[in-house]
Design a protein around this motif. Structure first.
Motif, short mmCIF file in Angstrom:
data_model
loop_
_atom_site.label_atom_id
_atom_site.label_comp_id
_atom_site.label_asym_id
_atom_site.label_seq_id
_atom_site.Cartn_x
_atom_site.Cartn_y
_atom_site.Cartn_z
N LYS A 135 0.81 -1.22 0.00
CA LYS A 135 0.00 0.00 0.00
C LYS A 135 0.84 1.27 0.00
O LYS A 135 0.36 2.35 -0.36
CB LYS A 135 -0.94 -0.01 1.21
CG LYS A 135 -2.04 -1.05 1.13
CD LYS A 135 -2.89 -1.08 2.40
CE LYS A 135 -2.12 -1.65 3.57
NZ LYS A 135 -2.95 -1.80 4.79
N GLU A 142 0.88 4.01 -2.73
CA GLU A 142 1.06 5.47 -2.74
C GLU A 142 2.39 5.84 -3.41
O GLU A 142 3.40 5.17 -3.22
CB GLU A 142 1.06 6.00 -1.31
CG GLU A 142 -0.26 5.85 -0.58
CD GLU A 142 -0.21 6.44 0.83
OE1 GLU A 142 0.70 7.26 1.09
OE2 GLU A 142 -1.07 6.09 1.65
N ALA A 180 -0.71 6.41 11.42
CA ALA A 180 -0.53 6.15 9.99
C ALA A 180 0.57 7.05 9.41
O ALA A 180 1.38 6.59 8.59
CB ALA A 180 -1.84 6.38 9.25
N ARG A 203 4.08 5.79 7.79
CA ARG A 203 4.48 6.21 6.44
C ARG A 203 5.87 6.82 6.46
O ARG A 203 6.70 6.53 5.58
CB ARG A 203 3.44 7.21 5.92
CG ARG A 203 3.63 7.60 4.48
CD ARG A 203 2.53 8.56 4.03
NE ARG A 203 1.25 7.87 3.83
CZ ARG A 203 0.21 7.99 4.65
NH1 ARG A 203 0.30 8.77 5.75
NH2 ARG A 203 -0.91 7.36 4.40
N ASN A 228 -4.51 2.00 5.99
CA ASN A 228 -5.96 1.98 5.79
C ASN A 228 -6.72 1.30 6.92
O ASN A 228 -7.94 1.17 6.86
CB ASN A 228 -6.30 1.26 4.48
CG ASN A 228 -5.63 1.89 3.28
OD1 ASN A 228 -5.32 3.09 3.30
ND2 ASN A 228 -5.40 1.12 2.24
N ASN A 229 -5.97 0.82 7.94
CA ASN A 229 -6.59 0.05 9.03
C ASN A 229 -7.40 -1.13 8.49
O ASN A 229 -8.57 -1.33 8.82
CB ASN A 229 -7.47 0.95 9.89
CG ASN A 229 -6.66 1.92 10.72
OD1 ASN A 229 -5.66 1.55 11.33
ND2 ASN A 229 -7.07 3.18 10.74
N ASP A 230 -6.75 -1.91 7.64
CA ASP A 230 -7.40 -3.08 7.06
C ASP A 230 -7.82 -4.05 8.15
O ASP A 230 -7.19 -4.14 9.21
CB ASP A 230 -6.43 -3.81 6.11
CG ASP A 230 -6.11 -3.00 4.88
OD1 ASP A 230 -6.96 -2.18 4.47
OD2 ASP A 230 -5.01 -3.17 4.34
N ASP A 257 -8.19 -9.00 5.53
CA ASP A 257 -8.19 -8.30 4.25
C ASP A 257 -6.93 -8.64 3.44
O ASP A 257 -5.82 -8.51 3.94
CB ASP A 257 -8.24 -6.79 4.49
CG ASP A 257 -8.59 -6.02 3.24
OD1 ASP A 257 -7.90 -6.20 2.22
OD2 ASP A 257 -9.55 -5.22 3.28
N LYS A 307 -3.90 -6.28 3.34
CA LYS A 307 -2.96 -6.30 4.47
C LYS A 307 -1.77 -7.21 4.18
O LYS A 307 -0.69 -7.06 4.78
CB LYS A 307 -3.71 -6.77 5.72
CG LYS A 307 -2.86 -6.99 6.95
CD LYS A 307 -3.70 -7.59 8.06
CE LYS A 307 -2.83 -8.17 9.15
NZ LYS A 307 -3.60 -8.92 10.15
#
Length: 618
Positions: free
Chosen positions: A282, A290, A449, A453, A493-495, A499, A502
């Protein structure tokens, strides 16, 4: 008074000396194997073994120290001495009996006593058969000798518990006893370090017998009882034969011909295997994440071989380590790395490359004892290790260990001296919680988050800094660089736990050893971490048959798939979509899209059942 309060330290010393003596007894009984060890290695058996010996001693001291404190408060009417002697006698008999049984079982089975014999309690005939050739008379004699030694040692060190002087307050005496009881926490967990002691802390040698000899048997038995996963298989969805056939179909190739993909300019390049902590796809632009978080990895991918559809097998570092280096699937609620006896039976890239003449070194800025990783790596045969204690405190973050750029700098200093061809493995850590970075942050925000990152950006920065210098080194032109994540991450995204996003991670092959025609290649086929081992070995022209759960990602699969597990469930991804399943509720969580065939759930269940059955049999 002073003599009375020496009782607790002397009682601790009694058990510690007794364990050292039992270790000597084990080495004497296994004299043929012990004779093959150097004097220095034999000494290290005792030195390294002291941490588990002290931990086992601390646990055994809990009740006597508590009785001592209670007796100090209650006074002479409380039978402190008698109760401590009774407890000690029972524990000595138990410890001596376990040790004596272990002497012969190790000779027959090749591993120290753990909870395994419990599986024979419902089949006494098998238990008798296992011990049928044991020299019972000799073992009884040794058991008697151990008991007599303990009796002599107790009388020599302790004797009768001295009475409390009449003018010394009982409250003060009880307080002293409780303080010494509380201090047992330190040896119990093996010191004041962040991670409690485990088998890894006594694994120090490339010779398995030396590592086994250092293990404390009572501690090992208690630990294996706590971690016991001996069966039956909790993931029994179908007949074993059906599960096996279903899994074999998943691993079948679309064609029977050999893989004709050749990426390398020479047959025996150096292999630099870098595992990136929590590098979720992600945040990696080259695999659809991203943009701007990993510019160096993205740039490297454009000049290397990029796998865009790779998934982690699990969600923990120790699980990713085994999947990547041994090509072995994860277990939903445990990890095979917790069981040194099982990991000794796994194949390992280090072992495979060692047979081809590779030297080896493992780099990690943290503590190798974490999650029992060290025992797994020592068994794998790594010749050298660099870990947290090899770095100055000023070079470390507050929790885990050396910052990633510090780790890479150490590698740059060492690699010119590493015998070629080499297999060097490095594991980063700065992108692990608490996400501390030693450079100015790139992205605004102080939420979790944003900090995550920025930590990924920092590790990418450190990687780019490393690569710019490495490309100028003589060894670079003959080096294959493997870059892959240990697992994904719920952030940013706090999967949810299951998910697939993740578990999506990057895999890049790069370095001077790549053929020019291979540069810029993109592989979009589905795969998992377990497939990295067979893919690498095939490119090196080395056998990969022992990696039965790993497949060559360049060999077209009849049905590409990615299996991953979480606590407590699994997901299976195919070109048709994804299904996830809850093992506790025994029900489908979701499938996406809705058109995913019902057979895909059965495939996932078969994989979980068959892989866990293999784990139980190790």
């Amino acid at each position: 008074m002073k003599k009375r309060f020496l009782f607790q330290p002397l009682y601790f010393l009694f058990w510690l000396v007794f364990f050292v003596a039992l270790k000597a007894l084990f080495l004497g009984y296994q004299s043929a194997k012990a004779a093959a060890l150097s004097a220095d290695t034999l000494l290290h058996v005792f030195v390294y073994g002291l941490r588990l010996d002290a931990s086992a001693t601390a646990y055994l001291c809990l009740i006597p120290f508590l009785l001592f404190a209670i007796g100090s408060l209650a006074g002479a009417r409380f039978p402190t001495d008698r109760l401590i002697r009774l407890y000690t006698g029972v524990m000595v008999v138990l410890v001596a009996l376990l040790t004596t049984v272990d002497l012969e079982l190790y000779r027959a089975w090749g591993f120290r006593l753990d909870a395994t014999p419990l599986q024979y309690l419902d089949s006494p005939a098998e238990m008798v058969a296992s011990a049928g050739s044991a020299p019972v008379a000799v073992l009884c004699l040794l058991l008697t000798g151990a008991l007599l030694f303990s009796w002599w040692l107790y009388r020599r060190l302790l004797g009768r518990l001295p009475a409390l002087p009449p003018r010394f307050g009982r409250g003060r005496a009880a307080l002293v006893g409780m303080l010494e009881l509380i201090l047992l926490v330190v040896p119990m967990r093996g010191g004041v370090q962040q991670i409690p002691v485990n088998q890894s802390d006594v694994y120090f040698s490339s010779q398995p017998f030396a590592n086994h000899a250092a293990v404390n048997v009572p501690w090992n038995v208690a630990n294996s009882l706590f971690l016991q996963n001996g069966g039956p298989n909790p993931y029994q969805f179908m007949a074993d034969t059906t599960a096996t056939r279903t899994v074999q179909a998943l691993y079948s190739a679309a064609s029977t011909g050999p893989d004709t993909t050749h990426l390398l300019r020479q047959p025996r390049p150096n292999v630099l295997f870098i595992i990136l902590e929590s590098f979720t796809a992600k945040l990696v632009g080259c695999v659809g994440g991203e943009q701007g978080v990993t510019p160096n990895l993205d740039s490297l991918a454009r000049t290397g071989v990029l796998f865009t559809n790779l998934y982690a097998s699990g969600d923990r570092s120790q699980k990713g380590l085994v999947s990547l280096l041994s090509g072995y699937p994860n277990q939903p609620t445990t990890s095979i790395i917790k069981y040194p006896r099982k990991t000794e039976r796994l194949p390992h890239l280090c072992q495979s490359l060692k047979t081809a003449g590779y030297s080896s070194h493992y780099y990690y800025g943290g503590e190798l004892a974490f999650a029992n990783m060290k025992s797994y790596l020592v068994t794998a045969g790594y010749e050298q290790f660099t870990e947290r204690n090899d770095f100055a405190p000023a070079q470390q973050n507050s929790k885990w260990g050396a910052h990633d750029h510090v780790l890479f700098d150490r590698m740059l200093r060492d690699l010119p001296r590493q015998r070629q061809p080499f297999f060097v493995t490095a594991f980063t850590l700065s992108s692990h919680e608490p996400f501390e970075v030693p450079i100015p942050t790139k992205f605004p925000g102080t939420d979790e988050a944003s900090r995550f990152r920025n930590s990924v950006y920092y590790t990418d920065w450190a990687l780019g800094r490393f690569l710019r210098t490495a490309r100028k080194q003589p060894w670079w032109d003959n080096t294959l660089l493997v870059l892959v994540a240990d697992h994904g991450h719920p952030l940013p995204n706090n999967d949810t736990n299951e998910d697939p996003g993740k578990f999506h991670i990057p895999l890049v092959l790069a370095g001077g050893a790549l053929q020019p025609a291979a540069r810029g290649r993109v592989v979009a086929d589905l795969g998992t971490q377990t497939d990295v081992a067979a893919t690498l070995l095939t490119q090196l022209g080395l056998p990969s048959e022992s990696y039965v759960w790993s497949r060559d990602l360049f060999q077209p699969a009849r049905q590409p798939f990615a299996f991953y597990c979480f606590n407590d469930g699994f997901g299976l991804i195919t070109p048709s979509g994804t299904v996830t399943y809850d093992n506790v509720a025994r029900q489908l969580i979701w499938k996406n899209p809705a058109s995913v065939p019902g057979t895909q759930l059965k495939q996932g269940q078969a994989y979980e059942q068959a892989s866990y059955a293999d784990f139980l049999q190790k």
